[in-house]
Design a protein around this motif. Structure first.
Motif, PDB file in Angstrom:
ATOM      1  N   HIS A   1     -37.231   0.526 -10.585  1.00  0.00           N
ATOM      2  CA  HIS A   1     -37.048  -0.299 -11.778  1.00  0.00           C
ATOM      3  C   HIS A   1     -38.023  -1.481 -11.783  1.00  0.00           C
ATOM      4  N   ILE A   2     -38.125  -2.193 -10.678  1.00  0.00           N
ATOM      5  CA  ILE A   2     -38.987  -3.370 -10.647  1.00  0.00           C
ATOM      6  C   ILE A   2     -40.468  -2.993 -10.694  1.00  0.00           C
ATOM      7  N   ILE A   3     -40.842  -1.907 -10.057  1.00  0.00           N
ATOM      8  CA  ILE A   3     -42.243  -1.461 -10.116  1.00  0.00           C
ATOM      9  C   ILE A   3     -42.587  -1.010 -11.534  1.00  0.00           C
ATOM     10  N   SER A   4     -41.679  -0.268 -12.165  1.00  0.00           N
ATOM     11  CA  SER A   4     -41.963   0.217 -13.517  1.00  0.00           C
ATOM     12  C   SER A   4     -41.989  -0.915 -14.538  1.00  0.00           C
ATOM     13  N   ASN A   5     -41.432  -2.071 -14.198  1.00  0.00           N
ATOM     14  CA  ASN A   5     -41.537  -3.251 -15.054  1.00  0.00           C
ATOM     15  C   ASN A   5     -42.740  -4.114 -14.685  1.00  0.00           C
ATOM     16  N   SER A   6     -43.157  -4.090 -13.434  1.00  0.00           N
ATOM     17  CA  SER A   6     -44.241  -4.970 -12.973  1.00  0.00           C
ATOM     18  C   SER A   6     -45.590  -4.625 -13.587  1.00  0.00           C
ATOM     19  N   VAL A   7     -45.947  -3.357 -13.567  1.00  0.00           N
ATOM     20  CA  VAL A   7     -47.281  -2.962 -14.031  1.00  0.00           C
ATOM     21  C   VAL A   7     -47.480  -3.281 -15.520  1.00  0.00           C
TER      22      VAL A   7
ATOM     23  N   ILE B   1     -23.814  -3.897 -18.255  1.00  0.00           N
ATOM     24  CA  ILE B   1     -24.685  -4.972 -17.796  1.00  0.00           C
ATOM     25  C   ILE B   1     -26.125  -4.541 -18.037  1.00  0.00           C
ATOM     26  N   HIS B   2     -26.847  -5.336 -18.799  1.00  0.00           N
ATOM     27  CA  HIS B   2     -28.235  -5.057 -19.159  1.00  0.00           C
ATOM     28  C   HIS B   2     -29.135  -5.986 -18.349  1.00  0.00           C
ATOM     29  N   ILE B   3     -30.040  -5.392 -17.559  1.00  0.00           N
ATOM     30  CA  ILE B   3     -30.935  -6.172 -16.709  1.00  0.00           C
ATOM     31  C   ILE B   3     -32.356  -5.629 -16.816  1.00  0.00           C
ATOM     32  N   GLY B   4     -33.312  -6.438 -16.390  1.00  0.00           N
ATOM     33  CA  GLY B   4     -34.693  -5.997 -16.304  1.00  0.00           C
ATOM     34  C   GLY B   4     -35.611  -6.696 -17.293  1.00  0.00           C
ATOM     35  N   MET B   5     -36.899  -6.586 -17.020  1.00  0.00           N
ATOM     36  CA  MET B   5     -37.951  -7.218 -17.806  1.00  0.00           C
ATOM     37  C   MET B   5     -38.395  -6.343 -18.976  1.00  0.00           C
ATOM     38  N   SER B   6     -37.842  -5.146 -19.117  1.00  0.00           N
ATOM     39  CA  SER B   6     -38.382  -4.227 -20.124  1.00  0.00           C
ATOM     40  C   SER B   6     -38.207  -4.726 -21.556  1.00  0.00           C
TER      41      SER B   6
END
Length: 177
Positions: free
Chosen positions: A56-62, A102-107
């Protein structure tokens, strides 16, 4: 490089929060957005910095690095405001409209940045800005599939709300009536 410092700081922050969540016996992800609850309001601010797992974090980082860099390089005047309002607008829309989870992440912010870049480029009507819009469409046109409820574990609502936030921000800052 100075223009890209905010992108690197934000990236560092969400990786630091991820590391803390892994190392310490806490579950920070409970501070994500839980729609239509008082507790879930905190998630509007915190959810972009929370991630479920390494994928999840890698797919948001790039995409965050690419799209965030484009916003901070080519739309410097409004870049920080676009980032902050992307969090607030998309998060608020998720809090109002999303399913109970719960909704999380940078997407959501990533969708806001992509949408902002596309619409702002066409609103500005300058060759360079239109080329940036087209480049974003070519590189990230596949994001459109994330707007569909394909996967129970993906906040497609966050993606839609982010895209709407980006459109609103581009309209506010660049659309001439």
């Amino acid at each position: 490089m100075k223009k890209l410092e905010p992108v690197l700081i934000i990236l560092f922050l969400f990786w630091a929060v991820f590391a803390i969540n892994l190392i310490l016996p806490v579950n920070l992800n409970r501070f994500g957005i839980y729609p239509r609850t008082a507790h879930g309001l905190w998630g509007i601010i915190f959810s972009p910095f929370l991630h479920a797992n390494i994928f999840h974090i890698i797919s948001n980082s790039v995409p965050f690095i690419v799209l965030g860099s484009m916003v901070f390089l080519f739309y410097t005047k409004y870049a920080l405001r676009v980032f902050i309002y992307s969090i607030l607008i998309s998060g608020t829309l998720v809090w109002i409209f999303a399913r109970p989870a719960i909704h999380i992440g940078m997407s959501g912010v990533i969708y806001a940045l992509a949408s902002f870049l596309i619409f702002a480029g066409f609103y500005k009507k300058k060759i360079a800005s239109i080329l940036i819009s087209v480049l974003v469409i070519i590189l990230y046109g596949g994001l459109v599939w994330g707007l569909l409820p394909n996967n129970f574990y993906v906040s497609w609502e966050g993606h839609i709300c982010g895209a709407v936030a980006g459109y609103i921000l581009a309209s506010v800052y660049y659309k001439k009536n």
